[in-house]
Scaffold this motif. Structure first.
Motif, PDB file in Angstrom:
ATOM      1  N   ILE A   4       0.856  -1.189   0.000  1.00 39.01           N
ATOM      2  CA  ILE A   4       0.000   0.000   0.000  1.00 39.01           C
ATOM      3  C   ILE A   4       0.890   1.236   0.000  1.00 39.01           C
ATOM      4  O   ILE A   4       1.803   1.338   0.823  1.00 39.01           O
ATOM      5  N   ASN A   7       0.185   7.355   2.848  1.00 42.84           N
ATOM      6  CA  ASN A   7      -0.787   8.444   2.774  1.00 42.84           C
ATOM      7  C   ASN A   7      -0.077   9.724   2.337  1.00 42.84           C
ATOM      8  O   ASN A   7       1.125   9.886   2.550  1.00 42.84           O
ATOM      9  N   THR A  63      -8.658   7.419  -2.269  1.00 44.45           N
ATOM     10  CA  THR A  63      -7.678   6.339  -2.102  1.00 44.45           C
ATOM     11  C   THR A  63      -6.265   6.785  -2.465  1.00 44.45           C
ATOM     12  O   THR A  63      -5.306   6.096  -2.141  1.00 44.45           O
ATOM     13  N   GLN A  64      -6.122   7.916  -3.138  1.00 40.94           N
ATOM     14  CA  GLN A  64      -4.795   8.463  -3.414  1.00 40.94           C
ATOM     15  C   GLN A  64      -4.312   9.332  -2.260  1.00 40.94           C
ATOM     16  O   GLN A  64      -3.120   9.436  -2.018  1.00 40.94           O
ATOM     17  N   PRO A  67      -4.616   6.132   1.274  1.00 42.47           N
ATOM     18  CA  PRO A  67      -4.781   4.751   0.806  1.00 42.47           C
ATOM     19  C   PRO A  67      -4.841   3.718   1.929  1.00 42.47           C
ATOM     20  O   PRO A  67      -5.473   2.679   1.771  1.00 42.47           O
ATOM     21  N   TYR A  70      -8.514   2.853   3.015  1.00 41.56           N
ATOM     22  CA  TYR A  70      -9.451   2.573   1.928  1.00 41.56           C
ATOM     23  C   TYR A  70      -9.011   1.431   1.020  1.00 41.56           C
ATOM     24  O   TYR A  70      -9.841   0.816   0.377  1.00 41.56           O
ATOM     25  N   LEU A  71      -7.736   1.129   0.975  1.00 40.35           N
ATOM     26  CA  LEU A  71      -7.279  -0.009   0.180  1.00 40.35           C
ATOM     27  C   LEU A  71      -7.150  -1.277   1.020  1.00 40.35           C
ATOM     28  O   LEU A  71      -6.873  -2.343   0.510  1.00 40.35           O
TER      29      LEU A  71
END
Length: 90
Positions: A4, A7, A63-64, A67, A70-71
């Motif tokens: 991942i 952030n 999500t960018q 992340p 949310y991922l």
């Protein structure tokens, strides 16, 4: 295991807000929360509603920006889990 990305840093989020001509105080007024709440969300505290609104206003996918939550299956649900001993009997 899927890696991942990190952030976005708080300063990068603030720069994106400046580029979109969005102020933290305006977001707080529109959502009916305090400016401190918006500041805390940008600094990394969780509030799905505020995160979603910031992402929408600056035009970057949530999500960018964040992340991590949310991922990995979505934001946490508020409140305590339901206690089986309190469940009503049919």
């Amino acid at each position: 295991m899927k890696k991942i990305p990190p952030n976005m840093r708080p300063n990068d989020i603030r720069k994106a807000m400046l580029d979109a001509n969005i102020k933290q105080a305006a977001i707080a007024r529109e959502l009916g929360v305090s400016s401190e709440t918006v500041y805390s969300v940008i600094e990394g505290r969780a509030s799905h509603r505020v995160r979603e609104y910031i992402a929408k206003k600056i035009g970057i996918d949530i999500t960018q920006i964040w992340p991590d939550p949310y991922l990995l299956g979505g934001p946490r649900k508020a409140g305590r889990p339901f206690c089986h001993s309190l469940r009503k009997k049919p």
